[in-house]
Design a protein around this motif. Structure first.
Motif, PDB file in Angstrom:
ATOM      1  N   THR A 180      51.613  42.809  38.811  1.00 12.62           N
ATOM      2  CA  THR A 180      52.968  42.459  38.405  1.00 12.62           C
ATOM      3  C   THR A 180      53.289  42.911  36.993  1.00 12.62           C
ATOM      4  N   THR A 181      52.287  43.255  36.236  1.00 10.96           N
ATOM      5  CA  THR A 181      52.497  43.687  34.858  1.00 10.96           C
ATOM      6  C   THR A 181      51.620  44.901  34.583  1.00 10.96           C
TER       7      THR A 181
ATOM      8  N   TYR B 296      47.575  39.377  39.116  1.00 11.54           N
ATOM      9  CA  TYR B 296      48.440  39.391  37.935  1.00 11.54           C
ATOM     10  C   TYR B 296      48.672  40.810  37.437  1.00 11.54           C
ATOM     11  N   TRP B 297      47.648  41.647  37.486  1.00 11.74           N
ATOM     12  CA  TRP B 297      47.764  43.001  36.956  1.00 11.74           C
ATOM     13  C   TRP B 297      48.664  43.877  37.815  1.00 11.74           C
TER      14      TRP B 297
ATOM     15  N   PHE C 172      49.388  34.142  30.707  1.00 12.05           N
ATOM     16  CA  PHE C 172      48.441  34.485  31.764  1.00 12.05           C
ATOM     17  C   PHE C 172      48.309  33.325  32.745  1.00 12.05           C
ATOM     18  N   PRO C 173      48.055  33.622  34.019  1.00  7.20           N
ATOM     19  CA  PRO C 173      47.780  32.545  34.980  1.00  7.20           C
ATOM     20  C   PRO C 173      46.493  31.818  34.600  1.00  7.20           C
TER      21      PRO C 173
ATOM     22  N   HIS D  52      42.596  41.238  39.715  1.00  9.50           N
ATOM     23  CA  HIS D  52      43.424  40.033  39.830  1.00  9.50           C
ATOM     24  C   HIS D  52      44.876  40.441  40.133  1.00  9.50           C
TER      25      HIS D  52
END
Length: 78
Positions: free
Chosen positions: A54-55, A51-52, A6-7, A49
């Motif tokens: 990209t995954t 990040y979600w 996780f970032p 966020h």
């Protein structure tokens, strides 16, 4: 199962969410309105966020994020 990378800002936001939630759960708080607003802002940041994007935001990944934030918070407190 492989650990998810996780970032840092996402983990820090989750740790702040956990701390705010715990503060809100403490008895006899007077600043509950401010804490609830802060908790809401943090939950929006967590949910949206980048990040979600990209995954795939699987429930297991979000649970692992919560666990990672708890573990890092406990390590910092020790």
């Amino acid at each position: 199962m492989d650990a998810i990378d996780f970032p840092d800002d996402l983990v820090q936001t989750q740790a702040a969410f956990n701390a705010t939630y715990n503060a809100l759960a403490a008895p006899h708080r007077r600043d509950t309105t401010a804490l609830r607003r802060h908790l809401l802002r943090l939950s929006v940041r967590l949910w949206w966020h980048p990040y979600w994007e990209t995954t795939r935001p699987a429930p297991a990944a979000r649970a692992e994020l919560r666990q990672m934030a708890r573990t890092q918070g406990a390590t910092r407190a020790a």
